[in-house]
Design a protein around this motif. Structure first.
Motif, PDB file in Angstrom:
ATOM      1  N   ASP A 189       6.078 117.976  27.640  1.00  0.00           N
ATOM      2  CA  ASP A 189       5.544 116.935  26.757  1.00  0.00           C
ATOM      3  C   ASP A 189       4.767 115.885  27.556  1.00  0.00           C
ATOM      4  OD1 ASP A 189       4.958 115.554  24.489  1.00  0.00           O
ATOM      5  OD2 ASP A 189       6.886 114.526  24.378  1.00  0.00           O
ATOM      6  N   SER A 190       3.707 116.323  28.206  1.00  0.00           N
ATOM      7  CA  SER A 190       2.814 115.397  28.903  1.00  0.00           C
ATOM      8  C   SER A 190       1.652 115.064  27.983  1.00  0.00           C
ATOM      9  CB  SER A 190       2.295 116.033  30.191  1.00  0.00           C
ATOM     10  OG  SER A 190       1.316 117.021  29.892  1.00  0.00           O
ATOM     11  N   ASN A 191       0.736 114.244  28.478  1.00  0.00           N
ATOM     12  CA  ASN A 191      -0.482 113.952  27.724  1.00  0.00           C
ATOM     13  C   ASN A 191      -1.672 114.664  28.357  1.00  0.00           C
ATOM     14  OD1 ASN A 191      -1.445 112.668  25.363  1.00  0.00           O
ATOM     15  ND2 ASN A 191      -2.562 111.204  26.623  1.00  0.00           N
ATOM     16  N   SER A 192      -1.432 115.819  28.935  1.00  0.00           N
ATOM     17  CA  SER A 192      -2.535 116.555  29.552  1.00  0.00           C
ATOM     18  C   SER A 192      -3.587 116.869  28.493  1.00  0.00           C
ATOM     19  CB  SER A 192      -2.025 117.835  30.216  1.00  0.00           C
ATOM     20  OG  SER A 192      -1.484 118.729  29.265  1.00  0.00           O
ATOM     21  N   THR A 193      -4.803 116.461  28.779  1.00  0.00           N
ATOM     22  CA  THR A 193      -5.932 116.571  27.860  1.00  0.00           C
ATOM     23  C   THR A 193      -7.183 116.754  28.700  1.00  0.00           C
ATOM     24  OG1 THR A 193      -4.827 114.972  26.398  1.00  0.00           O
ATOM     25  CG2 THR A 193      -7.143 115.432  25.952  1.00  0.00           C
ATOM     26  N   ALA A 194      -8.081 117.605  28.274  1.00  0.00           N
ATOM     27  CA  ALA A 194      -9.319 117.764  29.050  1.00  0.00           C
ATOM     28  C   ALA A 194     -10.114 116.473  29.055  1.00  0.00           C
ATOM     29  CB  ALA A 194     -10.148 118.912  28.488  1.00  0.00           C
ATOM     30  N   VAL A 195     -10.377 115.925  27.867  1.00  0.00           N
ATOM     31  CA  VAL A 195     -11.136 114.677  27.745  1.00  0.00           C
ATOM     32  C   VAL A 195     -10.462 113.820  26.681  1.00  0.00           C
ATOM     33  CG1 VAL A 195     -13.377 113.611  27.310  1.00  0.00           C
ATOM     34  CG2 VAL A 195     -13.269 115.893  28.336  1.00  0.00           C
ATOM     35  N   LEU A 196     -10.179 112.567  27.025  1.00  0.00           N
ATOM     36  CA  LEU A 196      -9.615 111.608  26.079  1.00  0.00           C
ATOM     37  C   LEU A 196     -10.580 110.441  25.918  1.00  0.00           C
ATOM     38  CD1 LEU A 196      -7.514 110.332  24.260  1.00  0.00           C
ATOM     39  CD2 LEU A 196      -6.274 109.562  26.293  1.00  0.00           C
ATOM     40  N   VAL A 197     -11.090 110.273  24.707  1.00  0.00           N
ATOM     41  CA  VAL A 197     -11.913 109.124  24.324  1.00  0.00           C
ATOM     42  C   VAL A 197     -10.988 108.211  23.528  1.00  0.00           C
ATOM     43  CG1 VAL A 197     -13.948 108.372  23.046  1.00  0.00           C
ATOM     44  CG2 VAL A 197     -13.986 110.556  24.276  1.00  0.00           C
ATOM     45  N   TRP A 198     -10.568 107.138  24.159  1.00  0.00           N
ATOM     46  CA  TRP A 198      -9.439 106.348  23.656  1.00  0.00           C
ATOM     47  C   TRP A 198      -9.871 104.896  23.485  1.00  0.00           C
ATOM     48  CZ3 TRP A 198      -4.719 107.461  21.844  1.00  0.00           C
ATOM     49  CH2 TRP A 198      -3.704 106.511  21.905  1.00  0.00           C
ATOM     50  N   GLY A 199      -9.907 104.447  22.238  1.00  0.00           N
ATOM     51  CA  GLY A 199     -10.225 103.054  22.009  1.00  0.00           C
ATOM     52  C   GLY A 199     -11.698 102.816  21.787  1.00  0.00           C
ATOM     53  N   LEU A 200     -12.167 101.673  22.243  1.00  0.00           N
ATOM     54  CA  LEU A 200     -13.493 101.166  21.888  1.00  0.00           C
ATOM     55  C   LEU A 200     -14.573 101.861  22.728  1.00  0.00           C
ATOM     56  CD1 LEU A 200     -14.208  99.098  19.736  1.00  0.00           C
ATOM     57  CD2 LEU A 200     -14.298  97.357  21.512  1.00  0.00           C
ATOM     58  N   CYS A 201     -15.022 102.998  22.229  1.00  0.00           N
ATOM     59  CA  CYS A 201     -15.982 103.845  22.929  1.00  0.00           C
ATOM     60  C   CYS A 201     -17.122 104.199  21.979  1.00  0.00           C
ATOM     61  CB  CYS A 201     -15.328 105.125  23.438  1.00  0.00           C
ATOM     62  SG  CYS A 201     -13.918 104.867  24.540  1.00  0.00           S
ATOM     63  N   PHE A 202     -18.343 104.225  22.484  1.00  0.00           N
ATOM     64  CA  PHE A 202     -19.523 104.477  21.671  1.00  0.00           C
ATOM     65  C   PHE A 202     -20.379 105.570  22.300  1.00  0.00           C
ATOM     66  CE2 PHE A 202     -18.197 100.149  20.941  1.00  0.00           C
ATOM     67  CZ  PHE A 202     -18.383  99.935  19.587  1.00  0.00           C
ATOM     68  N   ASP A 203     -20.885 106.452  21.449  1.00  0.00           N
ATOM     69  CA  ASP A 203     -21.852 107.467  21.878  1.00  0.00           C
ATOM     70  C   ASP A 203     -21.326 108.304  23.041  1.00  0.00           C
ATOM     71  OD1 ASP A 203     -23.747 106.775  19.966  1.00  0.00           O
ATOM     72  OD2 ASP A 203     -24.605 105.208  21.224  1.00  0.00           O
ATOM     73  N   MET A 204     -20.196 108.928  22.823  1.00  0.00           N
ATOM     74  CA  MET A 204     -19.599 109.828  23.803  1.00  0.00           C
ATOM     75  C   MET A 204     -19.858 111.269  23.365  1.00  0.00           C
ATOM     76  SD  MET A 204     -18.317 107.247  25.464  1.00  0.00           S
ATOM     77  CE  MET A 204     -17.006 107.637  26.617  1.00  0.00           C
ATOM     78  N   VAL A 205     -20.198 112.122  24.319  1.00  0.00           N
ATOM     79  CA  VAL A 205     -20.496 113.526  24.032  1.00  0.00           C
ATOM     80  C   VAL A 205     -19.596 114.398  24.893  1.00  0.00           C
ATOM     81  CG1 VAL A 205     -22.245 115.339  24.088  1.00  0.00           C
ATOM     82  CG2 VAL A 205     -22.901 113.003  23.462  1.00  0.00           C
ATOM     83  N   VAL A 206     -18.885 115.335  24.256  1.00  0.00           N
ATOM     84  CA  VAL A 206     -18.057 116.325  24.959  1.00  0.00           C
ATOM     85  C   VAL A 206     -18.547 117.687  24.476  1.00  0.00           C
ATOM     86  CG1 VAL A 206     -15.719 117.132  25.440  1.00  0.00           C
ATOM     87  CG2 VAL A 206     -16.125 114.696  24.960  1.00  0.00           C
ATOM     88  N   ALA A 207     -19.304 118.396  25.300  1.00  0.00           N
ATOM     89  CA  ALA A 207     -20.026 119.573  24.810  1.00  0.00           C
ATOM     90  C   ALA A 207     -19.962 120.734  25.790  1.00  0.00           C
ATOM     91  CB  ALA A 207     -21.489 119.214  24.536  1.00  0.00           C
ATOM     92  N   ASP A 208     -19.727 121.925  25.235  1.00  0.00           N
ATOM     93  CA  ASP A 208     -19.911 123.190  25.953  1.00  0.00           C
ATOM     94  C   ASP A 208     -19.010 123.313  27.174  1.00  0.00           C
ATOM     95  OD1 ASP A 208     -20.970 125.685  26.247  1.00  0.00           O
ATOM     96  OD2 ASP A 208     -22.856 125.042  27.144  1.00  0.00           O
ATOM     97  N   ASN A 209     -17.768 122.830  27.047  1.00  0.00           N
ATOM     98  CA  ASN A 209     -16.798 122.929  28.133  1.00  0.00           C
ATOM     99  C   ASN A 209     -15.811 124.068  27.882  1.00  0.00           C
ATOM    100  OD1 ASN A 209     -17.380 120.271  29.676  1.00  0.00           O
ATOM    101  ND2 ASN A 209     -17.177 119.617  27.552  1.00  0.00           N
ATOM    102  N   ASP A 210     -15.227 124.588  28.967  1.00  0.00           N
ATOM    103  CA  ASP A 210     -14.141 125.561  28.894  1.00  0.00           C
ATOM    104  C   ASP A 210     -12.835 124.838  29.201  1.00  0.00           C
ATOM    105  OD1 ASP A 210     -15.319 128.371  28.504  1.00  0.00           O
ATOM    106  OD2 ASP A 210     -16.589 127.524  30.066  1.00  0.00           O
TER     107      ASP A 210
END
Length: 799
Positions: free
Chosen positions: A601-622
């Motif tokens: 029960d960890s928080n392992s995550t590839a990408v975490l966009v957490w809170g006040l974030c604008f114009d974030m792109v997470v694309a075409d990842n494995d």
């Protein structure tokens, strides 16, 4: 502007006099929302070869109708656009204009899928041309609002922004090319009436690399075009400084050899005094090179690294500089103040287990133009780099230790490094307010998993706003292996996010007592730490979802960089003044967690966009072996915080395998806030392929708190295969296990949520209790073209 006049401008190569002034005024209304005027170079060049014609038949400025303040700026035919704005109402409709090569321009009227006071969503017609720019405008009984551009070229930053002839630089942004890298064009304005297109070295939609031409030293404008939108498709200018020669060319003229001052490099003698004497001579002769021959150079002292000195070995396997005593300074190699033009190349710098204090590091520097290349850095048990600098290059190194802290460093390029993590360390790279950060082709591993202190916590990059907003970041070609907290009984398992933007902890400052186009006066102003390098954000009311960069804070008056697209008011608008994260791209990386992702029960995550974030792109990842594949979530964190939330995040085209949860969004850890504060607007999850899921494929978390409504999230064209729970929306899912609960009435609202063309398949392992779709009482997703199959229950929403 009349269509005939605008068409003439779009087809011509030159615009002059009053005609040019008119088109500039029109173009500014379709800008990127980044502070750059959306204009063409003046005098403008001919369009790139094969560029689309573009002749909108309506005035771009609009009238008094609904205004679009911001929105998702990338979408193709049949895909959803999410918008924030003002004066949207039940009768609001939209018009979209498109034109591409070989097709006449046309305007299509369409009704929104959702419209609310602060946001709207709509699906672009499938009949629109593929790979075109689209102009969108809203209409109500009051008239038309200004145009908003989709798929328009957006230049965000330049890196490096200073280069000599023949050196490469890149334009970073969004919609810079077609998906295959074609149609990108970079234009360098060389004089008042001249310029040239630069040959493309490499290109993708978020980064285009070119070589610096041989031109006189000076500052030059850089513009970009993606072949769409005719004359409206230009984006810029960014500024490139061309140098007369490479920074490091002068260092080779004077070489100081440590052997000439008595250094032996025999691995036994203390060479500290000899190296110090050679370093003094190199400083007097700077720019110079301090040369170390083959051998192991021991020192019981630390060294001050002066400006203008390049430390050079004959290879990291041949030359080693090794600390032979406990570190007694801020770094083994350090600077007493800001330094410039310092490099470490082709050697090993070793302070194995001798860096222990939290405020010390193997290399501790500040200043500008610092380069670490082709070296091996070892600070097992302690921090490796503590550097705040402008123009920092970390290239092709092997780096072992407890991570590196880069503070507010700008123009950072970490390329081709191997990060070997130890000591359950926080992250390979940490930024607390940096700008212009590119991590390309790096590898993150645990240094020695057989040892208790031989692993990291699983993080490649951490961005937090303690010293200001983090802007303009790019990650591509990176790989992580077995990266996650190792044992929840031994370490803090609320970690493991491999790339994390963590921007919670905001205070709602209330209404303004005075407003001007570029200032806001807030009686309750109490700026957050880092706010002077942060943003002013409209958190609720008219204009919500917009942010502007802070230029100054004087008393209760905040001055920012440009006028609002939708002007706030003094009765409904509520404000934050705080650091944010904005404009980051995570593209074509390979992220791997641990095999224990489902049980651990960890928080392992590839990408975490957490809170006040604008114009974030997470694309075409494995992505594989994660507790959560990708997370984009709002939070209020503590009872003292208001809701901080992401806006217009795009998670697209990722391949997510062997995870506990595929995609996780919504509001987590909520506390009561002002009821009108938004819990995010317009986050879109599109065309992701998610397989072999232990728990939930698409999870939307809600909380039993007031305020922080989650508005207009959209899942479209995703495939979820082999999940016991396909799509779940419920209370506190982060802790829910397999018992899902509804949110109490009036709490944790989800508005304007859409499912479009998703496929959910349970797969061959039909477990008892599997559910395709579950949403708590009062939760409504609008669905169109979605399919569920193979689940014991919930094969689609109830009619």
């Amino acid at each position: 502007m009349p269509s005939r006049a605008l068409g003439k401008l779009c087809g011509a190569g030159l615009v002059m006099g009053l005609a040019f002034a008119a088109v500039v005024a029109a173009l500014q209304v379709v800008g990127e929302g980044t502070g750059q005027a959306a204009v063409a170079p003046r005098p403008p060049p001919l369009l790139p070869p094969g560029a689309d014609p573009y002749n909108p038949p309506f005035a771009l400025e609009g009238g008094s109708g609904p205004a679009i303040g911001d929105g998702l700026r990338t979408a193709g035919p049949g895909e959803t656009v999410t918008l924030a704005g003002s004066d949207f109402a039940a009768g609001t409709v939209f018009e979209v204009f498109s034109q591409a090569r070989g097709r006449a321009g046309a305007v299509v009227r369409l009704a929104p899928d959702y419209v609310g006071p602060a946001a709207a969503t709509l699906a672009l017609p499938s009949s629109l041309p593929v790979g075109a720019m689209h102009l969108l405008r809203a209409r109500s009984a009051k008239g038309y609002g200004p145009a908003f551009a989709i798929n328009r070229t957006e230049t965000w930053w330049l890196g490096p922004d200073a280069a000599a002839a023949g050196e490469r630089f890149a334009v970073y942004g969004r919609n810079l090319s077609d998906p295959d890298g074609s149609r990108a064009a970079i234009y360098l304005k060389t004089a008042a009436n001249d310029g040239r297109f630069l040959p493309i070295v490499t290109a993708n939609p978020y980064r285009v690399e070119v070589r610096t031409p041989a031109l006189p030293p000076g500052s030059y404008e850089v513009w970009a075009h993606n072949g769409r939108g005719g004359r409206l498709g230009w984006s810029g200018p960014l500024t490139l400084k061309i140098r007369a020669a490479p920074v490091w060319s002068k260092h080779a003229r004077t070489v100081v050899d440590v052997a000439d001052f008595g250094a032996r490099g025999d691995g036994a003698s203390d060479d500290g005094a000899a190296i110090e004497a050679a370093l003094d001579a190199a400083e007097r002769a700077a720019p110079s090179t301090l040369r170390f021959g083959r051998g192991v150079y021991l020192s019981r002292r630390s060294f001050r690294a002066p400006s203008g000195v390049r430390w050079l070995g004959v290879g990291r396997d041949a030359t080693a500089l090794r600390l032979a005593a406990r570190l007694d300074a801020q770094g083994f190699l350090y600077a007493g103040g800001d330094v410039r033009d310092v490099a470490f190349e082709a050697l090993t710098i070793d302070a194995d287990r001798r860096v222990s204090a939290q405020d010390r590091a193997l290399i501790a520097l500040g200043g500008a133009r610092i380069r670490i290349a082709d070296s091996r850095l070892n600070s097992w048990g302690g921090e490796t780099l503590r550097i705040t600098a402008r123009a920092l290059v970390i290239d092709r190194n092997e780096i072992t230790g407890a991570g590196s802290f880069l503070g507010v460093s700008e123009q950072v390029f970490a390329t081709g490094n191997v990060f070997r993590m130890t000591s359950d360390a926080e992250a390979a790279v940490t930024s607390w307010g940096g700008r212009g950060l590119a991590l390309i082709g790096n590898l993150l591993v645990n240094a020695d998993p057989s040892r208790a202190d031989g692993s990291g916590i699983g993080r490649l990059f951490v961005a937090q706003g303690h010293f200001g907003s983090v802007r303009d970041a790019y990650f591509s070609g990176n790989e992580t292996r077995n990266a996650a907290p190792r044992d929840c009984a031994a370490v803090d398992c609320n970690k493991g996010e491999q790339i994390i933007f963590e921007f919670g902890g905001v205070a709602l400052l209330g209404r303004a007592s005075a407003l001007s186009p570029t200032t806001v006066t807030i009686p309750r102003l109490s700026p957050a730490p880092g706010a002077t390098r942060g943003d002013v954000v409209i958190a609720a009311g008219r204009g919500a979802g917009q942010r502007r960069r802070v230029l100054s804070i004087e008393g209760h008056v905040v001055t920012f960089d440009r006028p609002w697209t939708v002007q706030p008011d003094r009765t409904s608008s509520q404000f934050y003044v705080t650091p944010v994260a904005e404009r980051a791209v995570v593209y074509r990386n390979r992220f791997q967690g641990r095999k224990t992702y489902a049980a651990h029960d960890s928080n392992s995550t590839a990408v975490l966009v957490w809170g006040l974030c604008f114009d974030m792109v997470v694309a075409d990842n494995d992505i594989s072996r994660m507790r959560h594949g990708v997370m984009a979530a709002a939070t209020s964190g503590t009872p003292q915080d208001s809701v901080s939330a992401p806006f217009f995040t795009l998670v697209e085209g990722n391949r997510i395998r062997a995870v506990n949860n595929g995609i996780y969004t919504g509001l987590t850890f909520g506390y009561d806030s002002h009821p009108d504060v938004l819990g995010g607007v317009g986050n879109v999850f599109r065309r992701n392929d998610i397989r072999d899921v232990a728990h939930i494929g698409l999870a939307t978390d809600l909380w039993d708190s007031r305020g922080g409504d989650v508005i207009a999230p959209v899942f479209e064209r995703n495939r979820v295969l082999g999940a016991p729970y396909g799509m779940v929306t419920g209370l506190k899912l982060i802790w829910a296990g397999r018992l899902f609960r509804s949110v109490p009435s009036g709490r944790g609202r989800l508005l304007g949520a859409g499912l479009r063309g998703n496929v959910f398949v349970r797969g061959p392992l039909l477990s008892p209790g599997s559910i395709g779709y579950w949403a708590g009482r009062g939760v409504l997703w609008s669905t169109r073209g979605d399919r569920w199959s193979g689940f014991r229950a919930g094969n689609g929403p109830a009619p």
